[in-house]
Structures are given as C-alpha cells and as structure tokens.
Design a protein around this motif. Structure first.
Motif, short mmCIF file in Angstrom:
data_model
loop_
_atom_site.label_atom_id
_atom_site.label_comp_id
_atom_site.label_asym_id
_atom_site.label_seq_id
_atom_site.Cartn_x
_atom_site.Cartn_y
_atom_site.Cartn_z
N TYR A 202 0.82 -1.21 0.00
CA TYR A 202 0.00 0.00 0.00
C TYR A 202 0.86 1.27 0.00
CZ TYR A 202 -4.48 -2.34 0.36
OH TYR A 202 -5.60 -3.07 0.08
N LEU A 203 2.04 1.20 0.62
CA LEU A 203 2.92 2.36 0.60
C LEU A 203 3.38 2.68 -0.82
CD1 LEU A 203 5.05 1.70 3.80
CD2 LEU A 203 3.49 3.61 3.44
N HIS A 204 3.61 1.65 -1.59
CA HIS A 204 4.06 1.88 -2.97
C HIS A 204 2.94 2.41 -3.85
CE1 HIS A 204 8.30 0.77 -3.52
NE2 HIS A 204 8.13 0.14 -2.36
N LYS A 205 1.71 2.32 -3.41
CA LYS A 205 0.60 2.96 -4.11
C LYS A 205 0.62 4.48 -3.89
CE LYS A 205 -2.65 -0.95 -3.98
NZ LYS A 205 -3.01 -1.03 -5.41
N CYS A 206 1.34 4.90 -2.82
CA CYS A 206 1.39 6.33 -2.48
C CYS A 206 2.66 7.01 -2.94
CB CYS A 206 1.30 6.51 -0.95
SG CYS A 206 0.00 5.60 -0.13
N LEU A 212 4.82 16.81 -0.59
CA LEU A 212 6.06 16.54 0.14
C LEU A 212 5.82 15.86 1.47
CD1 LEU A 212 8.24 19.70 -0.58
CD2 LEU A 212 8.70 17.36 -1.28
N TYR A 213 4.82 16.34 2.21
CA TYR A 213 4.59 15.76 3.53
C TYR A 213 4.10 14.32 3.42
CZ TYR A 213 5.34 20.26 5.77
OH TYR A 213 5.90 21.41 6.24
N THR A 214 3.36 14.03 2.38
CA THR A 214 2.94 12.64 2.15
C THR A 214 4.14 11.78 1.84
OG1 THR A 214 0.78 13.37 1.32
CG2 THR A 214 1.49 11.15 0.74
N LYS A 215 5.03 12.30 1.00
CA LYS A 215 6.25 11.55 0.66
C LYS A 215 7.10 11.29 1.91
CE LYS A 215 6.98 12.82 -4.19
NZ LYS A 215 7.13 11.45 -4.71
N LEU A 216 7.22 12.29 2.77
CA LEU A 216 7.98 12.10 4.01
C LEU A 216 7.41 10.94 4.82
CD1 LEU A 216 8.60 15.77 5.20
CD2 LEU A 216 10.36 14.02 4.92
N SER A 217 6.09 10.92 4.97
CA SER A 217 5.45 9.86 5.74
C SER A 217 5.66 8.50 5.09
CB SER A 217 3.95 10.16 5.86
OG SER A 217 3.28 9.13 6.53
N VAL A 218 5.51 8.43 3.78
CA VAL A 218 5.64 7.16 3.07
C VAL A 218 7.06 6.62 3.17
CG1 VAL A 218 5.66 6.10 0.76
CG2 VAL A 218 3.75 7.56 1.47
N TYR A 219 8.06 7.47 2.91
CA TYR A 219 9.44 6.99 2.95
C TYR A 219 9.90 6.68 4.38
CZ TYR A 219 10.43 7.57 -1.99
OH TYR A 219 10.44 7.41 -3.35
N ASP A 220 9.35 7.36 5.35
CA ASP A 220 9.66 7.02 6.74
C ASP A 220 9.19 5.60 7.05
OD1 ASP A 220 10.34 7.47 9.56
OD2 ASP A 220 8.18 7.56 9.87
N LYS A 221 7.97 5.26 6.62
CA LYS A 221 7.45 3.92 6.88
C LYS A 221 8.23 2.86 6.09
CE LYS A 221 2.71 5.30 8.02
NZ LYS A 221 2.84 6.76 7.81
N LEU A 222 8.58 3.18 4.83
CA LEU A 222 9.37 2.24 4.05
C LEU A 222 10.72 1.98 4.70
CD1 LEU A 222 8.58 3.50 0.43
CD2 LEU A 222 7.92 1.29 1.42
N TYR A 223 11.33 3.05 5.21
CA TYR A 223 12.61 2.89 5.90
C TYR A 223 12.45 1.97 7.11
CZ TYR A 223 15.59 3.82 9.84
OH TYR A 223 16.35 3.66 10.96
N ARG A 224 11.38 2.19 7.90
CA ARG A 224 11.17 1.38 9.10
C ARG A 224 10.93 -0.08 8.76
NH1 ARG A 224 6.67 3.74 12.53
NH2 ARG A 224 6.10 5.13 10.81
N ILE A 225 10.23 -0.34 7.67
CA ILE A 225 10.00 -1.73 7.25
C ILE A 225 11.32 -2.40 6.92
CG2 ILE A 225 9.06 -3.16 5.39
CD1 ILE A 225 6.63 -1.29 5.35
N GLU A 226 12.16 -1.72 6.14
CA GLU A 226 13.45 -2.31 5.77
C GLU A 226 14.37 -2.47 6.99
OE1 GLU A 226 13.78 -3.68 3.07
OE2 GLU A 226 12.23 -2.73 1.84
N ARG A 227 14.25 -1.57 7.95
CA ARG A 227 15.04 -1.70 9.17
C ARG A 227 14.61 -2.94 9.95
NH1 ARG A 227 14.43 2.72 13.80
NH2 ARG A 227 12.50 1.53 14.02
N ILE A 228 13.29 -3.15 10.06
CA ILE A 228 12.78 -4.33 10.75
C ILE A 228 13.23 -5.61 10.05
CG2 ILE A 228 10.67 -5.61 11.35
CD1 ILE A 228 9.30 -2.85 11.71
N LYS A 229 13.24 -5.57 8.72
CA LYS A 229 13.66 -6.73 7.94
C LYS A 229 15.18 -6.87 7.89
CE LYS A 229 9.69 -7.08 4.80
NZ LYS A 229 9.26 -7.08 3.38
N GLN A 230 15.88 -5.89 8.45
CA GLN A 230 17.35 -5.87 8.49
C GLN A 230 17.96 -5.81 7.08
OE1 GLN A 230 18.67 -9.10 11.00
NE2 GLN A 230 17.90 -8.11 12.86
N ASN A 231 17.28 -5.11 6.20
CA ASN A 231 17.82 -4.86 4.85
C ASN A 231 18.56 -3.51 4.88
OD1 ASN A 231 16.63 -7.22 3.94
ND2 ASN A 231 14.76 -6.18 3.25
N ALA A 232 19.82 -3.55 5.30
CA ALA A 232 20.55 -2.32 5.56
C ALA A 232 20.73 -1.47 4.31
CB ALA A 232 21.91 -2.64 6.18
#
Length: 315
Positions: A202-206, A212-232
């Motif tokens: 769903y994030l990639h749909k956005c 800009l503020y929407t992009k900030l929110s989306v990329y913040d969540k994408l970053y957190r997902i990759e951090r949880i998955k340990q994809n450095a």
C-alpha cells in the motif's frame, strides 16, 4: 493589513471582525501561532460587539485548533465547548455541531497521548464524542468532514489495537477523491498489525504522490519496514530520500537547516554507491538515522499543522 487599517479608520466593527479573523488564519497557516491567537481574540471581541454568532462560533473553533497545535488540549476543549454553545442560534448549526464534536474528540485523544494517567478514560471519551458527531451527520454534511470523523475514529481504534473496528471505520471513511490518504492509512494499519508485506504494497501505491509531507510519511514507513527486515542497503536508500525530502521542505521556509548528503568518515568521504562492506552500510545508516531523527522531530509539529488545516489529523 490594508483592510484592517481601512475598517479601523471607518469604524466598521462588523467588517473589522472578519478582517481580524482572516489575518489570524493567514498567520496560522504561516506558523505564527502567537500572532494568530492575538488576531483571533481581536476578532472575537469585535464579533461580540456586533453579536455576530456565526463568526463567534467560527473564531472560537479556530482558537481551539491553535491550542491543539500548541499541545494545550484542555484550553482547546474549553473554547470548542464555548463555540458549541452557540450552535443552536446560528444558521449552519447542523454543520458546526458535528465539526465541534469531532474537534473535542481530537482534544481528548491528544490528552490521552500527552498525559498517560487516565489515558484509557480520555480515549473512551474521545470515542464517545466521535460517535456523537456521527449521530449528527446528515446527508448534507460536507464529505470531507464525514470522512475525517470516520478516519480519526479508525485511528483511535488502531491505538487500542482493535484492528477489526479500525478497519471498519477506515473503509467507511474512504474518500474516493484522495485515495492516497486511504492507502497511507491502510499501510499504517497493516504495519501496526505486523503485516509488513501488505503495508509495503500500500505504501508503494502512495509513492508517486506529489505532496512533500505525504512523501515524508511514506518513505519514513518504508525505511522502518526495511530496518525491521534488516535490509541495511535498502534502508540506507530510504534514509537518503528522507533527508533529501526534508531539505526540500525546510529550505523554502528559511529555517537555516540544510541537509548534507555526503557524510565524512575518517579522512575521506563515503559515497553511498557501488559495492561497499555491510558493516560500513550499517555505520552510515546509524549516522544518518541520528540526523534524521532530529530533523523529523522538528518537522512533526509542522506535519501535524498541515494535516489539521486540511481536516486530516491522525494523532
């Protein structure tokens, strides 16, 4: 200012009240809360002098919104209630009643976040006020208001981890005119539930949304997902994008904060491209994350302000 000067000189109290109010709204949009409060109080004073109840209602509602920005929910509740007391005497009372009930619900929800004691009670009260607003919503209610009440109620249930109700109200509040907002909300819900792949979808749909503020929110969540998955490596790419977006948001405002995407390490400059050692990626990620956290804290209130101004507050 020219309108204010004119009406002050001519003694047109009614028009002066509106001029003060519009001046307050302009200052609030530009982030000058204290000046906005000053002109709002001036508008209330002049509106009371001519007994303009619709304007009194509108200005008290505006003052309450400013108090929400300043993390003063008790002050906001007081003035929202004052505005609500006038709704039986104004032409558009059927519109303002659910609007003000929603805003009071926001204040109670904010109280539950700021003050942990009695947090559950505050959330319960917020839900009561949201449901009161729903009970008053009529067919003629502005679609944006109707959608925002349901969306915010969905957020409250998300905080409670009551995901079936959160999903129910999210679907009811879906605004076909802004599907990005709906996708972002759904991504956030799936992320809270731990369903990272669904959230990622769903994030990639956005991601192509121009705001800009929407992009900030989306990329913040994408970053957190990759951090949880340990994809450095991937997390580092999203941090780079977040810092660049932050630079785009801050630069026009003249805050003096400029983001440098090149980070110094030892006697050289690391360039985040090509094949580099995994340990170096993690080190750079942590370095940039520290910088990002500081910047996101500074942007949080600004992000909150933008969404409140558009009736899309998600605390």
């Amino acid at each position: 200012n020219s309108a204010i000067n004119y009406y002050e000189k001519t003694g047109n109290t009614s028009q002066l009240a509106y001029a003060y109010f519009y001046k307050a709204k302009i200052n609030l949009s530009s982030g000058s809360d204290s000046i906005a409060i000053l002109y709002t109080l001036k508008a209330i004073d002049k509106a009371n002098m001519v007994h303009d109840l619709p304007l009194i209602t509108e200005t008290y509602n505006h003052l309450g919104t400013i108090y929400l920005f300043q993390n003063l929910p008790q002050n906001a509740l007081r003035v929202f209630q004052t505005a609500y007391n006038h709704t039986d005497s104004i032409p558009r009372g059927s519109y303002y009643k659910p609007l003000l009930l929603r805003n009071m619900a926001r204040a109670y929800h904010l109280k539950s976040i700021l003050f942990k004691e009695n947090s559950k009670q505050q959330v319960d009260t917020a839900i009561i006020y949201y449901n009161k607003a729903i009970g008053l919503l009529a067919d003629g209610t502005a679609n944006e208001l109707l959608s925002s009440v349901y969306r915010e109620l969905s957020t409250v249930y998300t905080f409670r981890n009551d995901f079936p109700k959160a999903l129910k109200y999210m679907e009811v509040g879906k605004d076909s005119s802004d599907l990005t907002l709906y996708y972002s909300k759904k991504a956030n819900l799936f992320m809270t539930m731990g369903e990272l792949d669904s959230s990622y979808l769903y994030l990639h749909k956005c991601i192509n949304d121009p705001r800009l503020y929407t992009k900030l929110s989306v990329y913040d969540k994408l970053y957190r997902i990759e951090r949880i998955k340990q994809n450095a490596h991937k997390a580092l790419e999203y941090v780079d994008t977040l810092l660049a977006l932050n630079d785009s948001v801050i630069a026009p405002r003249g805050d003096g904060l400029r983001v440098r995407l090149a980070l110094h390490r030892g006697d050289g400059v690391l360039h985040a491209r090509g094949l580099i050692h995994h340990g170096e990626v993690l080190g750079r990620l942590l370095h940039r994350l520290c910088r990002l956290c500081r910047l996101l804290r500074q942007l949080r209130l600004r992000h909150l302000r933008r969404f409140v101004l558009h009736g899309k507050l998600y605390l």
